[in-house]
Enzyme design. Structure first.
Site, mmCIF file in Angstrom:
data_model
loop_
_atom_site.group_PDB
_atom_site.id
_atom_site.type_symbol
_atom_site.label_atom_id
_atom_site.label_comp_id
_atom_site.label_asym_id
_atom_site.label_seq_id
_atom_site.Cartn_x
_atom_site.Cartn_y
_atom_site.Cartn_z
ATOM 1 N N ALA A 63 0.838 -1.191 0.068
ATOM 2 C CA ALA A 63 0.053 -0.064 -0.018
ATOM 3 C C ALA A 63 0.909 1.136 -0.057
ATOM 4 O O ALA A 63 2.032 1.403 0.228
ATOM 5 C CB ALA A 63 -0.954 0.013 1.426
ATOM 6 N N GLY A 107 0.854 -5.162 0.847
ATOM 7 C CA GLY A 107 -0.565 -5.172 -0.035
ATOM 8 C C GLY A 107 -0.114 -5.904 -1.420
ATOM 9 O O GLY A 107 -1.042 -6.407 -2.190
ATOM 10 N N GLU A 110 -0.577 -9.432 -0.944
ATOM 11 C CA GLU A 110 -2.126 -9.592 -0.916
ATOM 12 C C GLU A 110 -2.677 -9.623 -2.015
ATOM 13 O O GLU A 110 -3.615 -10.659 -2.254
ATOM 14 C CB GLU A 110 -2.534 -8.739 0.171
ATOM 15 C CG GLU A 110 -2.394 -8.858 1.759
ATOM 16 C CD GLU A 110 -2.607 -7.705 2.447
ATOM 17 O OE1 GLU A 110 -3.149 -7.937 3.672
ATOM 18 O OE2 GLU A 110 -2.057 -6.562 2.001
ATOM 19 N N GLU A 130 4.221 -5.519 7.186
ATOM 20 C CA GLU A 130 3.307 -4.673 8.050
ATOM 21 C C GLU A 130 3.568 -4.277 9.565
ATOM 22 O O GLU A 130 3.684 -3.251 9.784
ATOM 23 C CB GLU A 130 1.960 -4.796 7.830
ATOM 24 C CG GLU A 130 1.398 -4.703 6.662
ATOM 25 C CD GLU A 130 1.612 -5.939 5.516
ATOM 26 O OE1 GLU A 130 0.779 -5.919 4.472
ATOM 27 O OE2 GLU A 130 2.374 -6.941 5.782
HETATM 28 N N1 T1G Z 1 4.549 3.390 -0.026
HETATM 29 C C1 T1G Z 1 5.137 4.714 -0.056
HETATM 30 N N2 T1G Z 1 6.375 4.963 -0.597
HETATM 31 C C2 T1G Z 1 7.298 3.865 -0.580
HETATM 32 C C3 T1G Z 1 6.836 2.575 -0.378
HETATM 33 C C4 T1G Z 1 5.277 2.301 -0.054
HETATM 34 N N3 T1G Z 1 5.020 1.060 0.461
HETATM 35 N N4 T1G Z 1 7.886 1.642 -0.467
HETATM 36 C C5 T1G Z 1 8.942 2.540 -0.738
HETATM 37 N N5 T1G Z 1 8.730 3.862 -0.858
HETATM 38 C C6 T1G Z 1 9.323 4.913 -1.343
HETATM 39 C C7 T1G Z 1 10.488 5.286 -0.226
HETATM 40 O O1 T1G Z 1 10.197 5.993 0.526
HETATM 41 C C8 T1G Z 1 11.558 5.931 -1.116
HETATM 42 O O2 T1G Z 1 11.429 7.327 -1.388
HETATM 43 C C9 T1G Z 1 11.295 5.196 -2.450
HETATM 44 O O3 T1G Z 1 10.305 4.561 -2.605
HETATM 45 C C10 T1G Z 1 12.400 4.000 -2.673
HETATM 46 O O4 T1G Z 1 12.255 3.311 -1.577
HETATM 47 C C11 T1G Z 1 -2.694 -3.145 2.768
HETATM 48 C C12 T1G Z 1 -1.391 -1.673 4.591
HETATM 49 C C13 T1G Z 1 10.434 -1.926 -1.559
HETATM 50 C C14 T1G Z 1 12.277 -2.967 -0.341
HETATM 51 O O5 T1G Z 1 6.303 -2.172 3.954
HETATM 52 O O6 T1G Z 1 10.525 -2.035 1.974
HETATM 53 O O7 T1G Z 1 0.845 -2.827 2.210
HETATM 54 O O8 T1G Z 1 13.146 8.520 -0.348
HETATM 55 O O9 T1G Z 1 14.648 3.613 -0.728
HETATM 56 O O10 T1G Z 1 16.001 0.316 -0.943
HETATM 57 O O11 T1G Z 1 -1.753 -4.844 4.120
HETATM 58 O O12 T1G Z 1 11.282 0.471 0.049
HETATM 59 O O13 T1G Z 1 12.994 7.893 -2.929
HETATM 60 O O14 T1G Z 1 11.405 9.687 -1.981
HETATM 61 O O15 T1G Z 1 13.366 2.088 0.100
HETATM 62 O O16 T1G Z 1 15.350 -0.368 -3.246
HETATM 63 C C15 T1G Z 1 3.822 -2.601 2.963
HETATM 64 C C16 T1G Z 1 8.033 -0.834 2.094
HETATM 65 C C17 T1G Z 1 3.104 -1.377 2.964
HETATM 66 C C18 T1G Z 1 7.334 -2.062 1.850
HETATM 67 C C19 T1G Z 1 12.848 -1.247 -1.818
HETATM 68 N N6 T1G Z 1 4.981 -2.495 2.160
HETATM 69 N N7 T1G Z 1 9.135 -0.589 1.169
HETATM 70 O O17 T1G Z 1 13.794 -0.909 -1.131
HETATM 71 O O18 T1G Z 1 14.109 1.586 -2.177
HETATM 72 S S1 T1G Z 1 1.735 -1.544 4.300
HETATM 73 C C20 T1G Z 1 6.325 -2.133 2.881
HETATM 74 C C21 T1G Z 1 10.489 -1.152 1.337
HETATM 75 C C22 T1G Z 1 0.651 -2.708 3.400
HETATM 76 C C23 T1G Z 1 -1.454 -3.724 3.155
HETATM 77 C C24 T1G Z 1 -0.702 -2.867 4.011
HETATM 78 C C25 T1G Z 1 11.412 -0.682 0.397
HETATM 79 C C26 T1G Z 1 11.505 -1.741 -0.835
HETATM 80 P P1 T1G Z 1 12.049 8.392 -1.677
HETATM 81 P P2 T1G Z 1 13.628 2.854 -1.019
HETATM 82 P P3 T1G Z 1 14.815 0.206 -1.680
#
Ligand code: T1G
Length: 708
Positions: A63, A107, A110, A130
């Site tokens: 998400a 997500g 999911e 999450e």
């Molecule tokens: N939402 C918004 N921005 C995100 C994002 C996300 N999910 N993931 C990364 N970014 C932005 C980050 O802030 C950065 O921005 C850029 O993308 C590059 O990220 C419904 C509720 C995927 C392994 O927890 O673990 O789904 O600084 O530097 O090192 O059940 O990003 O460039 O402006 O980290 O290559 C669950 C979170 C969400 C994954 C890539 N998902 N992301 O790593 O790049 S909750 C996560 C990561 C959810 C559902 C629930 C990592 C990555 P900027 P980065 P990276």
């Protein structure tokens, strides 16, 4: 069809490509794009099966976390929207295949599990991270995952949040096929093989949901592990409850239960703090005035001077990142000791299954021990990690200035000494910078990058991106005494000692901060790090000591008694052969002695005062550091304390915590302490200004971002 989700066709296969760089998050418009694409293909009789794939470097990484704040602030109402999108996909009349590369997280997984099949390239990763954001899966992940991977695996993935590789995902039943070669072509072949087969709805799968007898021990063990490993955290326990609901309730009721738990977590302070940390760890990499276009120096070969605890750990960091490293010592015995420690640490990791013996041998193979500077002329960067003495460091930098090639980076791992003075021992101060690793260097994620007044933008930019390659969180700090982390740690440990001198017991001080969430109490931390480290530095700076203000006395006396902590078997506590701390009446006697000498009558001190004194001392010093410009943002301080000092991420860091309490309340409490304890507690002007204007440290950071 919208920009975020493109549709295309390949024969009888309809392809939905999510294009929302950088990580294809489910930002507003993406779910709608998927729905629109599915509708288009549903009405197209030539399309017999669908592929959902991510454009660019990854599948859907979850998400859009940026949207959460808008939900919890009431700006956006969280609709049932996405769950119904997934239900629509699951009940779709044509087979849908998720084609996964990069990461399918949260997500994203999911969404893939709502598809009828999943294929992935071998390098792909899938997970429900999450809980690392203080929430739980909120789109039926806790209901579909146990149906695909079984209860034990689902609990592990949802409660710990660590991703698994494609091979393991295939083994446990999440992924149906590993694609060798081109993902899309492989997915098309797979989808074609499913044409005409009835859609396989994940919600209908129940053969892996176990029964009361088989599941009870799984949930009990998981709750125990969560209480130990994720102390005080609500999300891991909520995730276990949600997966348990999947085993006890019909699918739709299980989803309802998940939603309740998800929203409880989403609106919690813990989640807001952990989302602050998520973005904070990315924000600290952004340095105003040093953009992505700043030229960087390639670091393909490195060297470390000093094979002691820190030097050896730093050499491992480079070897682990695939960078060959020279490791220099002054004599063979010291070199052998350093190598033996490195080998022991690696063997431990192999024993714990973190990596294979073969990988250990490769890492060791990248470390070249040496007693001379031969070969230093070919390396791109050197890190000096010798004893913390200015004279010795200047001597070594003088030597490095002669042997290192022009254009190489000269760094010092000093934790307190003046980088500019060290750089003055060379003719190239613009290539000198501080790289303050934390012990054990091969474990602790924090790297304080200390900017000298001459350090060039290119050198800074190089270190900021290199820290990510070294699996560190690099934070740029200014060159003041103790830089940021240790400078704040001074007041933190000072107050802990004062509280003992005023009447609190050693155990009470440590327990209050441990219950607050610190990995360890401040006094026990001193014993772990070695009380003599600070003692020697205090002696080095004795002349600079401000004798007009109160100084803590106990620790210096403990050191004069040879009680340096765990390494001498006694410090604030005495330790058994397994280094377990025990109360020591000798310390009580010493404290009573000091109270008599200082005319102090011990008083009752409650846990809240202990926590306020110690944590607010961090906040006040942090505010000073911000106004003096030695840290760029309040979030930088938060990231330093969470990754270097065992500060709980679910409290967001000391500056975020102060914002959560409210700066007005914090300021008034500090004024109380100033009245009671004097000038050491004079509020930082920035804190007073923000408190009086009803602002937060977060507003200070917004200002920094606005001017960047
Ligand atoms: N939402 C918004 N921005 C995100 C994002 C996300 N999910 N993931 C990364 N970014 C932005 C980050 O802030 C950065 O921005 C850029 O993308 C590059 O990220 C419904 C509720 C995927 C392994 O927890 O673990 O789904 O600084 O530097 O090192 O059940 O990003 O460039 O402006 O980290 O290559 C669950 C979170 C969400 C994954 C890539 N998902 N992301 O790593 O790049 S909750 C996560 C990561 C959810 C559902 C629930 C990592 C990555 P900027 P980065 P990276």
């Amino acid at each position: 069809m919208n920009e975020l989700v493109q549709t295309s066709k390949n024969g009888e296969i309809g392809i939905l490509t999510v294009n929302n760089p950088p990580v294809n998050a489910l930002s507003p418009g993406v779910p709608d794009g998927i729905v629109a694409g599915l509708a288009q293909f549903e009405n197209d009789p030539t399309v017999k099966a669908i592929i959902l794939i991510g454009g660019g470097r990854t599948f859907i990484a979850g998400a859009d976390i940026k949207e959460f704040g808008k939900i919890t602030s009431g700006e956006n109402r969280r609709g049932p929207g996405f769950l119904s999108v997934l239900d629509r996909m699951e009940s779709y009349p044509k087979p849908i295949v998720a084609a996964i590369h990069g990461t399918a997280l949260g997500g994203g997984l999911e969404t893939a599990m709502a598809c009828h099949y999943r294929v992935a390239v071998a390098s792909a990763q899938v997970g429900q991270p999450e809980v690392k954001l203080g929430i739980i899966p909120g789109a039926a992940g806790t209901q579909r995952l146990p149906r695909l991977a079984g209860v034990a695996k689902a609990v592990e993935m949802c409660a710990a949040g660590d991703p698994i590789g494609a091979a393991e995902a295939f083994k446990v039943g999440i992924v149906d096929q590993i694609i060798e070669g081109d993902l899309l072509q492989g997915a098309i072949a797979f989808a074609t093989s499913k044409i005409g087969t009835p859609p396989r709805r994940t919600r209908d799968l129940s053969n892996k949901l176990g029964n009361e007898q088989s599941n009870t021990p799984i949930f009990a063990a998981a709750r125990d592990a969560a209480r130990k490993k994720a102390r005080n955290l609500m999300a891991p326990l909520a995730a276990i409850d949600a997966v348990e609901a999947a085993t006890k309730l019909p699918y739709d009721e299980g989803v309802k239960r998940e939603q309740e738990l998800f929203l409880e977590c989403l609106y919690s302070d813990q989640s807001k703090a952990m989302i602050h940390v998520f973005f904070g760890e990315r924000e600290v990499a952004k340095i105003p005035g040093i953009g992505k276009d700043t030229q960087q120096i390639p670091v393909n070969k490195a060297a470390v001077v000093g094979a002691g605890t820190m030097g050896g750990g730093i050499a491992m960091v480079f070897a682990n990142a695939g960078i060959p490293v020279l490791l220099k010592e002054t004599d063979q015995a010291a070199l052998d000791r350093g190598l033996a420690t490195i080998k022991k640490n690696y063997a431990n990791s192999v024993k714990k299954g973190r990596f294979t013996q073969e990988s250990m041998d490769q890492r060791l193979g990248r470390i070249t021990p040496t007693l001379t500077y031969d070969g230093f002329g070919e390396v791109d960067m050197v890190i000096e990690a010798v004893f913390e003495g200015m004279a010795l460091k200047k001597q070594i930098f003088g030597e490095l200035d002669k042997v290192m090639r022009q254009g190489a980076i000269l760094a010092s791992n000093t934790s307190t000494l003046n980088i500019d003075e060290i750089a003055s021992a060379t003719k190239r101060p613009e290539w000198v910078i501080g790289t303050h690793f934390f012990s054990p260097a091969n474990v602790m994620r924090l790297l304080e990058i200390v900017r000298g007044k001459a350090s060039s933008k290119e050198v800074i930019a190089t270190l900021m991106s290199l820290s990510k390659k070294l699996a560190k969180v690099g934070v740029l700090v200014g060159n003041c005494r103790g830089f940021v982390g240790n400078r704040m740690f001074g007041p933190y440990r000072r107050e802990a000692q004062f509280l003992v001198e005023e009447g609190a017991t050693v155990e009470a001080v440590d327990k209050a901060l441990y219950d607050y969430g610190m990995a360890m109490g401040p006094l026990a931390t001193g014993d772990l790090a070695g009380l003599d480290v600070g003692w020697r530095i205090r002696k080095e700076f004795k002349d600079a000591e401000n004798t007009s203000v109160r100084q803590p006395k106990v620790e210096d006396r403990l050191c004069e008694m040879g009680r340096y902590g765990q390494k001498t078997g006694a410090g604030w506590y005495k330790y058994d052969e397994n280094r377990r701390p025990m109360h020591d009446p000798e310390v009580d006697k010493l404290i009573d002695q000091i109270r008599k000498e200082t005319g102090r009558t011990p008083r009752e001190i409650g846990d809240q005062e202990i926590v306020d004194r110690i944590i607010y001392s961090l906040v006040n010093e942090g505010a000073r550091i911000l106004e003096e410009g030695f840290a760029l943002r309040a979030v930088d301080i938060d990231i330093i304390y969470i990754n270097g000092y065992g500060y709980p991420a679910y409290r967001g860091g000391p500056m975020w915590y102060a914002d959560t309490v409210g700066l007005k309340k914090v300021y008034e409490r500090i004024q109380e302490f100033e009245k009671a304890h004097g000038a050491l507690w004079t509020p930082a002007p920035l804190l007073r200004q923000l408190a009086e204007s009803g602002k937060k440290f977060a507003d200070f950071d917004k200002q920094v971002a606005a001017t960047a």
